[in-house]
Design a protein around this motif. Structure first.
Motif, PDB file in Angstrom:
ATOM      1  N   LEU A 179      -9.403   1.737  -1.006  1.00 16.79           N
ATOM      2  CA  LEU A 179      -8.225   1.171  -1.656  1.00 16.79           C
ATOM      3  C   LEU A 179      -8.439   1.205  -3.166  1.00 16.79           C
ATOM      4  O   LEU A 179      -9.472   0.753  -3.673  1.00 16.79           O
ATOM      5  N   HIS A 206      -3.124   0.288  -4.016  1.00 13.14           N
ATOM      6  CA  HIS A 206      -2.967  -1.048  -3.442  1.00 13.14           C
ATOM      7  C   HIS A 206      -2.496  -2.021  -4.508  1.00 13.14           C
ATOM      8  O   HIS A 206      -3.117  -2.151  -5.569  1.00 13.14           O
ATOM      9  N   ASP A 255      -1.664  -6.008  -5.176  1.00 11.54           N
ATOM     10  CA  ASP A 255      -1.929  -7.336  -4.621  1.00 11.54           C
ATOM     11  C   ASP A 255      -2.084  -8.301  -5.791  1.00 11.54           C
ATOM     12  O   ASP A 255      -3.134  -8.374  -6.427  1.00 11.54           O
ATOM     13  N   LEU A 284     -10.599  -4.221   0.446  1.00 12.55           N
ATOM     14  CA  LEU A 284     -10.375  -3.899  -0.963  1.00 12.55           C
ATOM     15  C   LEU A 284     -11.647  -3.415  -1.628  1.00 12.55           C
ATOM     16  O   LEU A 284     -11.582  -2.603  -2.565  1.00 12.55           O
ATOM     17  N   ASP A 286       0.844  -1.194   0.000  1.00 12.55           N
ATOM     18  CA  ASP A 286       0.000   0.000   0.000  1.00 12.55           C
ATOM     19  C   ASP A 286       0.877   1.240   0.000  1.00 12.55           C
ATOM     20  O   ASP A 286       1.887   1.303   0.716  1.00 12.55           O
TER      21      ASP A 286
END
Length: 377
Positions: free
Chosen positions: A246, A126, A128, A228, A107
């Motif tokens: 996010l 973010h 991921d 999220l 982040d």
């Protein structure tokens, strides 16, 4: 030795009773042998149910680090995963043996949205990699990897050449923040965020490229977290609240993200999630696992930020030790009752066996006495 043929003939005539006695002995021995295993299985199943009945974030192991790891090699997240592996290597062997899955996320600092929104809002970029395969786009498309530079008007200020990076927001975040796919949001660093302490990053822009939803919110990958796709309401006071969302950017954009902040090298927050396989926990190994978790707490010392100084070190978040201690306290209280329930059938079986053997012996005594009176030895 004349009594032996006589006893064998008598046993043949009563073969059904003998077979029944033999079966009774075998069943009794089987019950006595299975009871300890049944207790172990019952206790391990109870332990697993206790852990899995708690919210998943409580029994997962999460490590957080506020650092800045420069990319290395061709893999954009190689340095991030290397740091994760290094931290896992510091865990006690008993904890490492429990870990079934692991994931990493990154982040950026929090950015205050200067463009018009429904309510005061902030966002964090973010990254991921695992999340990218577990969402679906319902509008627009996935963000581009590289950022661009454009001249944009800063709300209430002058025009500036700034970095413009594409990102995707969840449908719920779009609704709560009050923006739409295609909007370009001018943002500035939130000075209250420790990640930007000591830096002066200029304003930049985030362009919403798409809207997404999770494919399966209950997927074990999320570890029970919904940040999220559900914005977090952050209250600074009774009258000042922010919707904190996010904004997903591609994991492949990690090197580009760091390259765009070299003049103002703010830190990033790295989140390492470790999912234990609770079926590997056993009641017999409970004390050893609890001791390993206590050593794990000692491994990751954490110093809270104070007087404007950011926190240092790696913070660990898990409630697994508390869950194990709570189960152990309850299990000790239940062991007495389980022992009575387990020993009861075994004791009854043994008493019944002794009773049957006594009856057989008493029944054979007259037969043996008659045999001896007739001259048998």
């Amino acid at each position: 030795m004349g009594w032996l043929p006589l006893w064998l003939r008598q046993l043949w005539h009563e073969r059904l009773a003998g077979v029944g006695l033999l079966l009774f002995v075998l069943v009794t021995a089987l019950i006595v042998g299975l009871i300890p295993r049944a207790i172990d299985r019952l206790s391990d199943d109870a332990l697993e149910r206790t852990i899995t009945s708690a919210p998943r974030p409580e029994w997962g192991i999460v490590l957080l680090a506020d650092e800045r790891f420069e990319p290395v090699g061709d893999d954009p997240l190689a340095s991030v995963e290397r740091e994760r592996d290094d931290r896992e290597a510091m865990m006690p062997d008993g904890i490492k043996a429990l870990i079934a899955d692991r994931a990493s996320a990154v982040d950026t600092p929090r950015w205050s949205i200067l463009s018009p929104t429904r309510a005061p809002s902030t966002l964090r970029l973010h990254l991921d990699q695992g999340a990218e395969d577990r969402i679906r786009y319902v509008e627009g498309r996935a963000p581009a990897v590289a950022a661009t530079v454009e001249t944009l008007q800063v709300p209430g200020g002058a025009e500036l050449a700034m970095e413009v990076r594409e990102a995707a927001l969840s449908t719920r975040a779009l609704q709560e923040v009050g923006v739409a796919v295609g909007d370009t949001l001018v943002v500035e660093a939130d000075r209250r965020d420790f990640l930007v302490v000591g830096t002066e990053p200029p304003p930049r822009a985030v362009r919403i490229s798409g809207a997404f939803e999770p494919i399966d919110p209950a997927d074990p990958y999320w570890m029970g977290e919904d940040a999220l796709w559900v914005p977090f309401l952050r209250a600074l006071s009774d009258n000042l609240q922010f919707s904190d969302a996010l904004a997903l950017v591609p994991a492949a954009s990690y090197p580009d993200l760091l390259a765009g902040s070299r003049l103002h090298p703010w830190k990033l927050r790295y989140t390492y999630r470790f999912t234990p396989d609770v079926s590997r926990l056993t009641v017999k190994g409970l004390d050893a696992t609890a001791a390993d978790l206590r050593r794990l707490e000692g491994t990751y010392q954490y110093q809270q930020g104070r007087l404007g100084v950011p926190p240092q070190g790696t913070i660990m978040r898990t409630q697994l030790l508390r869950l194990l201690v709570t189960f152990e306290d309850r299990w000790v209280a239940a062991q007495g009752l389980i022992a009575v329930l387990a020993v009861g059938p075994a004791a009854v079986a043994l008493i019944a066996l002794l009773f049957v053997v006594t009856l057989v012996i008493r029944r054979r005594r007259p037969l043996l006495a008659v045999a001896r009176s007739r001259g048998s030895s």
